[in-house]
Design a protein around this motif. Structure first.
Motif, short mmCIF file in Angstrom:
data_model
loop_
_atom_site.label_atom_id
_atom_site.label_comp_id
_atom_site.label_asym_id
_atom_site.label_seq_id
_atom_site.Cartn_x
_atom_site.Cartn_y
_atom_site.Cartn_z
N ASN A 128 0.79 -1.16 0.09
CA ASN A 128 0.16 0.09 0.06
C ASN A 128 0.96 1.13 0.04
OD1 ASN A 128 0.80 -0.37 2.80
ND2 ASN A 128 -0.53 0.81 3.57
N LEU A 129 2.10 1.16 -0.29
CA LEU A 129 3.03 2.43 -0.12
C LEU A 129 3.54 2.61 -1.57
CD1 LEU A 129 4.77 1.48 3.01
CD2 LEU A 129 2.87 2.89 2.86
N VAL A 130 3.82 3.88 -1.89
CA VAL A 130 4.83 4.19 -3.14
C VAL A 130 5.96 5.01 -2.73
CG1 VAL A 130 2.96 3.82 -4.84
CG2 VAL A 130 3.14 6.14 -3.31
N SER A 131 6.79 5.21 -3.36
CA SER A 131 8.03 6.08 -3.25
C SER A 131 7.79 7.44 -3.92
CB SER A 131 9.35 5.43 -3.56
OG SER A 131 10.42 6.34 -3.42
N LEU A 132 8.09 8.55 -3.58
CA LEU A 132 8.28 9.84 -4.50
C LEU A 132 9.59 10.12 -4.68
CD1 LEU A 132 5.90 12.19 -2.20
CD2 LEU A 132 5.50 10.35 -3.95
N GLY A 133 10.62 9.00 -4.46
CA GLY A 133 11.83 9.31 -4.87
C GLY A 133 12.71 9.39 -3.64
N SER A 134 14.13 9.25 -3.79
CA SER A 134 15.23 9.25 -2.85
C SER A 134 15.42 10.67 -2.74
CB SER A 134 16.49 8.50 -3.33
OG SER A 134 16.22 7.16 -3.43
N VAL A 135 15.64 11.14 -1.45
CA VAL A 135 16.11 12.62 -1.15
C VAL A 135 17.31 12.91 -0.45
CG1 VAL A 135 13.58 13.09 -0.84
CG2 VAL A 135 14.77 12.10 0.98
N PHE A 136 18.27 11.89 -0.18
CA PHE A 136 19.57 12.00 0.38
C PHE A 136 20.22 10.75 0.73
CE2 PHE A 136 16.89 12.91 4.02
CZ PHE A 136 17.24 12.01 5.16
N TYR A 137 21.61 10.74 0.50
CA TYR A 137 22.23 9.57 1.07
C TYR A 137 22.30 9.40 2.54
CZ TYR A 137 24.34 9.27 -3.60
OH TYR A 137 24.44 9.04 -4.96
N GLN A 138 22.23 8.17 3.10
CA GLN A 138 22.50 7.92 4.45
C GLN A 138 23.72 7.01 4.73
OE1 GLN A 138 19.29 7.90 7.46
NE2 GLN A 138 19.99 5.80 7.83
N VAL A 279 17.68 7.72 1.45
CA VAL A 279 16.57 7.73 2.20
C VAL A 279 15.43 8.26 1.16
CG1 VAL A 279 15.36 9.33 4.08
CG2 VAL A 279 17.92 8.71 4.33
N GLU A 280 14.44 7.49 1.41
CA GLU A 280 13.35 7.73 0.51
C GLU A 280 11.98 8.55 1.15
OE1 GLU A 280 12.50 4.58 -2.75
OE2 GLU A 280 13.51 3.29 -1.34
N LEU A 281 11.52 9.18 0.34
CA LEU A 281 10.32 10.01 0.53
C LEU A 281 8.98 9.02 0.72
CD1 LEU A 281 9.03 12.24 2.05
CD2 LEU A 281 8.82 13.38 -0.16
N ILE A 282 8.55 8.08 1.37
CA ILE A 282 7.49 7.11 1.13
C ILE A 282 6.13 7.77 1.52
CG2 ILE A 282 6.90 4.71 1.78
CD1 ILE A 282 9.45 4.99 0.21
N ALA A 283 5.18 7.25 0.61
CA ALA A 283 3.89 7.91 0.95
C ALA A 283 2.77 6.64 0.74
CB ALA A 283 3.43 8.99 0.04
#
Length: 463
Positions: A128-138, A279-283
Protein backbone atom coordinates in the motif's frame (compact mmCIF):
# COMPACT_ATOMS: atom_id res chain seq x y z
CA UNK A 1 -76.73 44.57 -45.45
CA UNK A 2 -73.54 45.97 -43.98
CA UNK A 3 -74.23 44.36 -40.59
CA UNK A 4 -74.81 41.00 -42.27
CA UNK A 5 -71.49 41.29 -44.10
CA UNK A 6 -69.61 42.11 -40.88
CA UNK A 7 -71.24 39.16 -39.18
CA UNK A 8 -70.07 36.90 -41.98
CA UNK A 9 -66.52 38.25 -41.64
CA UNK A 10 -66.53 37.59 -37.88
CA UNK A 11 -67.74 34.03 -38.49
CA UNK A 12 -65.01 33.59 -41.08
CA UNK A 13 -62.31 34.79 -38.70
CA UNK A 14 -63.60 32.49 -35.97
CA UNK A 15 -63.57 29.60 -38.36
CA UNK A 16 -60.05 30.46 -39.50
CA UNK A 17 -58.87 30.67 -35.90
CA UNK A 18 -60.00 27.08 -35.39
CA UNK A 19 -57.78 25.82 -38.17
CA UNK A 20 -55.01 23.47 -36.88
CA UNK A 21 -51.71 25.19 -36.27
CA UNK A 22 -48.62 23.91 -37.97
CA UNK A 23 -45.68 23.66 -35.60
CA UNK A 24 -42.41 25.24 -36.59
CA UNK A 25 -40.46 22.40 -34.95
CA UNK A 26 -41.09 18.70 -34.68
CA UNK A 27 -40.40 18.16 -30.99
CA UNK A 28 -40.48 14.42 -31.38
CA UNK A 29 -37.80 14.43 -34.06
CA UNK A 30 -35.79 17.01 -32.16
CA UNK A 31 -35.84 14.89 -29.00
CA UNK A 32 -34.85 11.78 -30.96
CA UNK A 33 -32.00 13.72 -32.58
CA UNK A 34 -30.79 15.42 -29.40
CA UNK A 35 -31.40 12.49 -27.03
CA UNK A 36 -28.46 10.27 -28.11
CA UNK A 37 -26.08 13.23 -27.90
CA UNK A 38 -27.21 14.02 -24.36
CA UNK A 39 -27.01 10.35 -23.32
CA UNK A 40 -23.46 10.00 -24.70
CA UNK A 41 -22.43 13.23 -23.00
CA UNK A 42 -23.88 12.04 -19.70
CA UNK A 43 -22.02 8.73 -19.99
CA UNK A 44 -18.78 10.56 -20.81
CA UNK A 45 -19.34 12.85 -17.83
CA UNK A 46 -19.96 9.90 -15.50
CA UNK A 47 -16.78 8.22 -16.70
CA UNK A 48 -14.84 11.47 -16.25
CA UNK A 49 -16.23 11.94 -12.74
CA UNK A 50 -14.93 8.48 -11.87
CA UNK A 51 -11.41 9.74 -12.49
CA UNK A 52 -11.83 13.12 -10.80
CA UNK A 53 -9.92 13.19 -7.56
CA UNK A 54 -11.41 15.20 -4.71
CA UNK A 55 -9.75 18.40 -3.67
CA UNK A 56 -6.38 17.79 -2.00
CA UNK A 57 -6.57 17.75 1.80
CA UNK A 58 -5.17 20.74 3.63
CA UNK A 59 -3.45 18.58 6.27
CA UNK A 60 -0.83 15.83 6.03
CA UNK A 61 0.66 13.63 8.76
CA UNK A 62 4.38 12.88 8.50
CA UNK A 63 6.34 10.48 10.69
CA UNK A 64 9.65 12.25 11.15
CA UNK A 65 11.88 10.61 13.74
CA UNK A 66 12.97 11.91 17.13
CA UNK A 67 13.38 15.54 18.12
CA UNK A 68 16.59 17.03 16.72
CA UNK A 69 17.22 14.19 14.27
CA UNK A 70 18.09 14.72 10.61
CA UNK A 71 14.69 13.38 9.62
CA UNK A 72 12.97 15.84 11.94
CA UNK A 73 15.01 18.79 10.71
CA UNK A 74 14.21 17.96 7.09
CA UNK A 75 10.53 17.48 7.90
CA UNK A 76 10.40 20.90 9.61
CA UNK A 77 11.75 22.51 6.43
CA UNK A 78 9.15 20.64 4.38
CA UNK A 79 6.44 21.98 6.72
CA UNK A 80 7.50 25.57 6.07
CA UNK A 81 7.36 25.08 2.29
CA UNK A 82 3.99 23.31 2.37
CA UNK A 83 2.56 26.03 4.59
CA UNK A 84 3.27 28.56 1.83
CA UNK A 85 0.80 26.60 -0.30
CA UNK A 86 -1.88 26.30 2.38
CA UNK A 87 -1.00 22.75 3.49
CA UNK A 88 -0.40 22.00 7.17
CA UNK A 89 2.19 19.27 7.84
CA UNK A 90 1.78 17.54 11.20
CA UNK A 91 5.10 16.07 12.37
CA UNK A 92 4.79 12.90 14.44
CA UNK A 93 7.70 11.32 16.34
CA UNK A 94 9.04 7.78 15.86
CA UNK A 95 11.71 5.46 17.20
CA UNK A 96 13.73 5.51 13.99
CA UNK A 97 13.79 4.31 10.40
CA UNK A 98 12.20 0.91 10.94
CA UNK A 99 9.44 2.44 13.05
CA UNK A 100 8.77 4.94 10.24
CA UNK A 101 8.27 2.10 7.77
CA UNK A 102 6.04 0.10 10.10
CA UNK A 103 3.80 3.09 10.84
CA UNK A 104 3.46 3.85 7.14
CA UNK A 105 2.68 0.23 6.29
CA UNK A 106 0.06 -0.06 9.05
CA UNK A 107 -3.32 0.40 7.29
CA UNK A 108 -4.88 1.62 10.56
CA UNK A 109 -2.39 4.41 11.15
CA UNK A 110 -3.06 7.99 10.07
CA UNK A 111 0.42 8.52 8.65
CA UNK A 112 0.55 9.86 5.07
CA UNK A 113 4.29 10.24 4.41
CA UNK A 114 7.66 9.59 6.03
CA UNK A 115 11.39 9.09 5.53
CA UNK A 116 12.54 5.48 5.10
CA UNK A 117 16.04 4.29 4.10
CA UNK A 118 16.11 1.86 1.20
CA UNK A 119 16.68 -1.77 2.06
CA UNK A 120 14.39 -1.99 5.11
CA UNK A 121 11.30 -3.31 3.34
CA UNK A 122 12.34 -6.97 3.21
CA UNK A 123 10.06 -8.25 6.00
CA UNK A 124 7.21 -5.71 5.79
CA UNK A 125 4.13 -5.66 3.57
CA UNK A 126 4.58 -2.47 1.56
CA UNK A 127 1.90 -3.12 -1.07
CA UNK A 128 0.00 0.00 0.00
CA UNK A 129 3.06 2.27 -0.24
CA UNK A 130 4.76 4.16 -3.04
CA UNK A 131 7.99 6.11 -3.24
CA UNK A 132 8.20 9.73 -4.29
CA UNK A 133 11.93 9.30 -4.87
CA UNK A 134 15.21 9.29 -2.95
CA UNK A 135 16.03 12.54 -1.17
CA UNK A 136 19.52 12.06 0.33
CA UNK A 137 22.23 9.52 1.16
CA UNK A 138 22.53 7.95 4.58
CA UNK A 139 26.09 6.48 4.59
CA UNK A 140 27.09 3.53 6.71
CA UNK A 141 30.41 4.37 8.34
CA UNK A 142 32.44 1.58 9.91
CA UNK A 143 35.26 2.55 12.26
CA UNK A 144 37.62 -0.02 13.77
CA UNK A 145 40.81 -0.51 15.74
CA UNK A 146 43.41 -2.85 14.28
CA UNK A 147 47.20 -3.00 13.96
CA UNK A 148 46.85 -2.59 10.20
CA UNK A 149 44.12 -1.72 7.76
CA UNK A 150 41.52 -4.40 7.07
CA UNK A 151 40.12 -4.92 3.60
CA UNK A 152 37.18 -7.23 4.29
CA UNK A 153 34.48 -7.17 6.94
CA UNK A 154 35.04 -10.88 7.49
CA UNK A 155 38.26 -9.85 9.26
CA UNK A 156 36.10 -8.54 12.12
CA UNK A 157 35.09 -12.08 13.01
CA UNK A 158 35.73 -12.72 16.70
CA UNK A 159 35.76 -8.99 17.51
CA UNK A 160 33.47 -6.85 19.65
CA UNK A 161 31.23 -4.88 17.25
CA UNK A 162 28.66 -2.19 18.15
CA UNK A 163 25.81 -2.44 15.63
CA UNK A 164 23.08 -0.24 17.16
CA UNK A 165 19.96 -0.85 19.18
CA UNK A 166 17.16 -3.24 18.34
CA UNK A 167 14.84 -1.95 15.63
CA UNK A 168 17.21 0.69 14.28
CA UNK A 169 18.08 1.03 10.62
CA UNK A 170 21.78 0.95 11.51
CA UNK A 171 21.42 -2.46 13.15
CA UNK A 172 19.36 -3.80 10.25
CA UNK A 173 22.01 -2.84 7.69
CA UNK A 174 24.95 -3.88 9.91
CA UNK A 175 23.48 -7.37 10.33
CA UNK A 176 22.95 -7.68 6.56
CA UNK A 177 26.56 -6.68 5.76
CA UNK A 178 28.05 -8.89 8.48
CA UNK A 179 25.92 -11.85 7.43
CA UNK A 180 27.22 -11.48 3.87
CA UNK A 181 30.72 -11.86 5.37
CA UNK A 182 29.88 -14.95 7.43
CA UNK A 183 29.29 -13.17 10.76
CA UNK A 184 25.94 -13.93 12.40
CA UNK A 185 24.47 -13.11 15.81
CA UNK A 186 24.97 -15.75 18.51
CA UNK A 187 27.25 -17.78 16.26
CA UNK A 188 30.96 -18.01 16.91
CA UNK A 189 33.12 -15.81 19.10
CA UNK A 190 31.98 -12.46 17.63
CA UNK A 191 30.15 -10.23 20.13
CA UNK A 192 27.52 -7.87 18.71
CA UNK A 193 26.75 -4.99 21.05
CA UNK A 194 23.58 -2.83 21.06
CA UNK A 195 25.53 0.41 21.41
CA UNK A 196 24.90 3.31 19.05
CA UNK A 197 25.73 6.95 18.50
CA UNK A 198 27.90 8.80 20.99
CA UNK A 199 27.93 5.82 23.35
CA UNK A 200 29.34 3.55 20.64
CA UNK A 201 31.92 6.19 19.67
CA UNK A 202 33.12 6.53 23.26
CA UNK A 203 33.29 2.76 23.63
CA UNK A 204 35.57 2.58 20.57
CA UNK A 205 37.74 5.43 21.87
CA UNK A 206 37.99 3.67 25.28
CA UNK A 207 38.84 0.35 23.53
CA UNK A 208 35.71 -1.35 24.93
CA UNK A 209 34.72 -2.42 21.40
CA UNK A 210 36.80 -3.13 18.30
CA UNK A 211 34.47 -1.74 15.64
CA UNK A 212 31.31 0.32 15.38
CA UNK A 213 28.66 0.93 12.72
CA UNK A 214 27.44 4.50 12.45
CA UNK A 215 24.57 5.69 10.28
CA UNK A 216 22.13 8.56 10.08
CA UNK A 217 22.60 11.21 12.76
CA UNK A 218 25.40 9.21 14.38
CA UNK A 219 27.41 9.53 11.16
CA UNK A 220 27.34 13.32 11.04
CA UNK A 221 30.54 14.83 9.54
CA UNK A 222 31.55 16.23 12.96
CA UNK A 223 31.44 12.73 14.48
CA UNK A 224 33.40 11.26 11.59
CA UNK A 225 35.98 14.02 11.91
CA UNK A 226 36.36 13.34 15.65
CA UNK A 227 36.96 9.62 15.12
CA UNK A 228 39.44 10.23 12.30
CA UNK A 229 41.45 12.38 14.70
CA UNK A 230 41.51 9.56 17.28
CA UNK A 231 44.85 7.68 17.23
CA UNK A 232 44.51 4.03 16.24
CA UNK A 233 40.96 4.43 14.82
CA UNK A 234 40.48 3.86 11.07
CA UNK A 235 37.59 4.38 8.67
CA UNK A 236 36.76 1.20 6.75
CA UNK A 237 37.26 1.48 3.00
CA UNK A 238 35.33 -0.80 0.62
CA UNK A 239 37.70 -2.34 -1.92
CA UNK A 240 34.84 -4.78 -2.72
CA UNK A 241 32.35 -1.96 -3.24
CA UNK A 242 31.18 -3.16 -6.66
CA UNK A 243 30.51 -6.60 -5.24
CA UNK A 244 28.38 -5.12 -2.47
CA UNK A 245 26.40 -3.05 -4.98
CA UNK A 246 25.61 -6.14 -7.05
CA UNK A 247 24.41 -8.01 -3.99
CA UNK A 248 22.67 -5.15 -2.18
CA UNK A 249 20.91 -3.21 -4.91
CA UNK A 250 19.57 -0.63 -2.49
CA UNK A 251 23.12 0.61 -1.76
CA UNK A 252 25.00 3.36 -3.57
CA UNK A 253 28.73 4.05 -3.71
CA UNK A 254 30.08 7.36 -2.44
CA UNK A 255 33.70 8.36 -2.96
CA UNK A 256 35.08 10.65 -0.27
CA UNK A 257 38.07 12.66 -1.58
CA UNK A 258 41.31 12.84 0.41
CA UNK A 259 41.17 15.64 2.97
CA UNK A 260 37.37 15.97 2.77
CA UNK A 261 36.97 15.90 6.58
CA UNK A 262 40.15 17.83 7.43
CA UNK A 263 42.28 19.47 4.76
CA UNK A 264 44.98 20.51 7.21
CA UNK A 265 45.47 16.98 8.58
CA UNK A 266 44.57 15.40 5.21
CA UNK A 267 41.80 13.19 6.62
CA UNK A 268 41.11 10.81 5.13
CA UNK A 269 44.63 10.41 3.80
CA UNK A 270 43.42 8.88 0.53
CA UNK A 271 40.16 8.70 -1.42
CA UNK A 272 37.81 6.44 0.52
CA UNK A 273 34.79 4.49 -0.68
CA UNK A 274 31.68 4.45 1.50
CA UNK A 275 28.39 2.63 0.94
CA UNK A 276 25.04 4.24 1.58
CA UNK A 277 21.37 3.47 1.20
CA UNK A 278 19.28 6.40 0.03
CA UNK A 279 16.57 7.80 2.22
CA UNK A 280 13.28 7.74 0.33
CA UNK A 281 10.19 9.87 0.74
CA UNK A 282 7.53 7.17 1.15
CA UNK A 283 3.79 7.81 0.91
CA UNK A 284 0.50 5.96 0.94
CA UNK A 285 -0.86 4.91 -2.46
CA UNK A 286 -3.85 7.23 -2.12
CA UNK A 287 -1.75 10.39 -1.76
CA UNK A 288 -3.32 13.13 -3.87
CA UNK A 289 -1.33 13.77 -7.10
CA UNK A 290 -1.19 17.51 -6.43
CA UNK A 291 0.38 16.87 -3.02
CA UNK A 292 2.84 14.44 -4.59
CA UNK A 293 4.11 17.24 -6.83
CA UNK A 294 4.23 19.66 -3.92
CA UNK A 295 6.27 17.26 -1.77
CA UNK A 296 8.79 16.60 -4.55
CA UNK A 297 9.11 20.37 -5.04
CA UNK A 298 9.81 20.69 -1.31
CA UNK A 299 12.40 17.90 -1.51
CA UNK A 300 14.09 19.68 -4.41
CA UNK A 301 14.30 22.89 -2.41
CA UNK A 302 15.48 21.23 0.83
CA UNK A 303 17.61 18.32 -0.41
CA UNK A 304 18.87 19.54 -3.77
CA UNK A 305 21.88 21.45 -2.41
CA UNK A 306 25.43 20.14 -2.51
CA UNK A 307 26.82 18.57 0.69
CA UNK A 308 29.87 16.56 1.63
CA UNK A 309 28.05 13.42 0.50
CA UNK A 310 26.19 14.58 -2.60
CA UNK A 311 26.37 16.89 -5.60
CA UNK A 312 24.05 19.80 -6.23
CA UNK A 313 20.86 18.70 -7.99
CA UNK A 314 21.51 15.01 -7.34
CA UNK A 315 18.34 14.72 -5.24
CA UNK A 316 15.44 14.15 -5.30
CA UNK A 317 15.84 11.32 -7.79
CA UNK A 318 13.53 8.47 -8.96
CA UNK A 319 15.90 5.67 -7.92
CA UNK A 320 14.02 2.37 -8.03
CA UNK A 321 14.52 0.55 -4.71
CA UNK A 322 12.29 -1.81 -2.70
CA UNK A 323 9.15 0.32 -2.99
CA UNK A 324 8.03 1.29 -6.52
CA UNK A 325 8.06 4.90 -7.66
CA UNK A 326 4.49 6.21 -7.89
CA UNK A 327 3.02 7.03 -11.29
CA UNK A 328 2.51 10.64 -10.23
CA UNK A 329 6.15 10.94 -9.18
CA UNK A 330 7.36 9.34 -12.43
CA UNK A 331 5.28 11.82 -14.39
CA UNK A 332 6.73 14.69 -12.40
CA UNK A 333 10.34 13.58 -12.92
CA UNK A 334 9.73 13.26 -16.66
CA UNK A 335 7.82 16.47 -17.34
CA UNK A 336 7.81 18.53 -14.14
CA UNK A 337 4.85 20.41 -12.74
CA UNK A 338 1.84 21.03 -14.97
CA UNK A 339 1.31 24.42 -16.60
CA UNK A 340 -1.35 25.54 -14.13
CA UNK A 341 0.64 24.51 -11.06
CA UNK A 342 3.66 26.40 -12.41
CA UNK A 343 1.78 29.62 -13.05
CA UNK A 344 -1.14 29.73 -10.61
CA UNK A 345 -1.56 29.52 -6.84
CA UNK A 346 -1.80 25.93 -5.64
CA UNK A 347 -5.48 26.11 -4.60
CA UNK A 348 -6.56 27.69 -7.89
CA UNK A 349 -4.53 25.25 -10.00
CA UNK A 350 -6.06 22.33 -8.11
CA UNK A 351 -9.58 23.67 -8.68
CA UNK A 352 -9.02 24.24 -12.40
CA UNK A 353 -7.37 20.84 -12.78
CA UNK A 354 -10.46 19.08 -11.48
CA UNK A 355 -12.80 21.37 -13.41
CA UNK A 356 -11.09 20.61 -16.72
CA UNK A 357 -11.62 16.89 -16.19
CA UNK A 358 -15.35 17.55 -15.91
CA UNK A 359 -15.40 19.92 -18.90
CA UNK A 360 -13.45 17.51 -21.13
CA UNK A 361 -16.44 15.30 -22.07
CA UNK A 362 -18.48 18.43 -22.77
CA UNK A 363 -15.83 19.74 -25.12
CA UNK A 364 -15.20 16.39 -26.80
CA UNK A 365 -18.72 14.91 -26.99
CA UNK A 366 -21.45 17.46 -26.27
CA UNK A 367 -20.32 20.42 -28.39
CA UNK A 368 -19.56 18.38 -31.58
CA UNK A 369 -22.77 16.43 -30.94
CA UNK A 370 -24.83 19.59 -30.70
CA UNK A 371 -23.36 20.78 -33.98
CA UNK A 372 -24.59 17.56 -35.58
CA UNK A 373 -28.12 17.78 -34.16
CA UNK A 374 -29.47 20.10 -36.93
CA UNK A 375 -28.18 17.71 -39.58
CA UNK A 376 -29.66 14.69 -37.83
CA UNK A 377 -32.93 16.54 -37.28
CA UNK A 378 -33.14 17.56 -40.97
CA UNK A 379 -32.28 14.01 -42.07
CA UNK A 380 -35.11 12.56 -39.98
CA UNK A 381 -37.69 14.99 -41.46
CA UNK A 382 -36.48 14.53 -45.02
CA UNK A 383 -36.37 10.77 -44.62
CA UNK A 384 -40.07 10.86 -43.75
CA UNK A 385 -40.72 12.73 -47.03
CA UNK A 386 -38.47 10.45 -49.08
CA UNK A 387 -40.51 7.42 -48.06
CA UNK A 388 -43.43 8.72 -50.17
CA UNK A 389 -41.18 9.13 -53.18
CA UNK A 390 -40.55 5.40 -53.15
CA UNK A 391 -44.28 4.74 -53.42
CA UNK A 392 -44.60 7.32 -56.21
CA UNK A 393 -41.84 5.68 -58.23
CA UNK A 394 -43.53 2.31 -57.84
CA UNK A 395 -46.85 3.72 -59.04
CA UNK A 396 -45.24 5.43 -61.99
CA UNK A 397 -43.55 2.19 -63.09
CA UNK A 398 -46.89 0.41 -62.80
CA UNK A 399 -48.47 3.05 -65.00
CA UNK A 400 -46.15 2.03 -67.84
CA UNK A 401 -47.78 -1.40 -68.00
CA UNK A 402 -51.03 -2.10 -69.86
CA UNK A 403 -53.80 -1.49 -67.34
CA UNK A 404 -57.48 -2.23 -67.36
CA UNK A 405 -60.00 0.12 -65.75
CA UNK A 406 -60.02 -1.71 -62.39
CA UNK A 407 -56.22 -1.71 -62.06
CA UNK A 408 -56.03 1.94 -63.03
CA UNK A 409 -58.67 2.82 -60.46
CA UNK A 410 -56.72 0.92 -57.74
CA UNK A 411 -53.57 2.86 -58.60
CA UNK A 412 -55.47 6.14 -58.49
CA UNK A 413 -56.89 5.22 -55.08
CA UNK A 414 -53.40 4.38 -53.81
CA UNK A 415 -52.15 7.71 -55.13
CA UNK A 416 -55.01 9.51 -53.33
CA UNK A 417 -54.09 7.71 -50.11
CA UNK A 418 -50.48 8.86 -50.48
CA UNK A 419 -51.61 12.45 -51.06
CA UNK A 420 -53.87 12.31 -48.01
CA UNK A 421 -51.05 10.93 -45.90
CA UNK A 422 -48.75 13.74 -47.10
CA UNK A 423 -51.34 16.38 -46.24
CA UNK A 424 -52.07 14.98 -42.76
CA UNK A 425 -48.53 14.08 -41.77
CA UNK A 426 -47.12 16.22 -38.97
CA UNK A 427 -44.37 18.21 -40.56
CA UNK A 428 -42.57 21.37 -39.35
CA UNK A 429 -43.46 24.49 -41.29
CA UNK A 430 -39.78 24.93 -42.18
CA UNK A 431 -40.09 21.94 -44.52
CA UNK A 432 -43.38 23.04 -46.16
CA UNK A 433 -41.67 23.79 -49.45
CA UNK A 434 -40.57 20.17 -49.77
CA UNK A 435 -44.11 18.99 -48.96
CA UNK A 436 -45.57 21.12 -51.75
CA UNK A 437 -42.91 19.93 -54.19
CA UNK A 438 -43.90 16.38 -53.27
CA UNK A 439 -47.56 17.16 -53.98
CA UNK A 440 -46.59 18.54 -57.37
CA UNK A 441 -44.89 15.24 -58.10
CA UNK A 442 -47.99 13.41 -56.91
CA UNK A 443 -50.05 15.38 -59.43
CA UNK A 444 -47.46 14.56 -62.09
CA UNK A 445 -47.92 10.83 -61.46
CA UNK A 446 -51.70 11.29 -61.37
CA UNK A 447 -51.55 12.78 -64.87
CA UNK A 448 -49.62 9.73 -65.99
CA UNK A 449 -52.38 7.49 -64.65
CA UNK A 450 -55.24 9.37 -66.37
CA UNK A 451 -55.98 7.52 -69.61
CA UNK A 452 -55.44 9.54 -72.71
CA UNK A 453 -58.65 10.69 -74.40
CA UNK A 454 -59.29 9.02 -77.79
CA UNK A 455 -58.39 11.15 -80.73
CA UNK A 456 -61.49 12.70 -82.49
CA UNK A 457 -62.57 10.97 -85.73
CA UNK A 458 -61.65 12.92 -88.84
CA UNK A 459 -64.59 14.75 -90.46
CA UNK A 460 -65.73 13.45 -93.86
CA UNK A 461 -64.73 15.58 -96.77
CA UNK A 462 -67.50 17.71 -97.98
CA UNK A 463 -68.89 16.53 -101.23
Amino acid sequence: MIDQKKEQQVKARRWLSKLPKVSKISWRDLSLSLGPVLVLSALALIIAMHFVRPAPPDTLNMVSGSEGSTYRKNAEKYAVILKRNGIKLNLLPSQGSLDNLQQLADPDSKIDIGFVPSGLATDTDVSNLVSLGSVFYQPVSIFYRAPKAIERLSQLKGKRIAIGREGSGTRFLALALLKANGIKPDEGPTKLETLEGAVAMQALIDRKVDAIFLSGDSAAPSNLRQLLHTPGVNLFDYPQAEGYLRRFRYLSKIEIPAGAFDLGENLPAKPTIMLAPTVELIARQDLHPALSDLLIEAAREVNGRATLMQKAGEFPAPLQRDIPISNDASRYYQSGKGFMYRNLPFWLASLLDRTLVVLLPILVVLIPGLRMVPSIYGWRIKNRIYRYYGDLMALERAALQPLDAVEREALMQRLSDIEKAVITVKMPAAFADQIYVLRQHINFVRMRLVPAAPAPAPEADAL
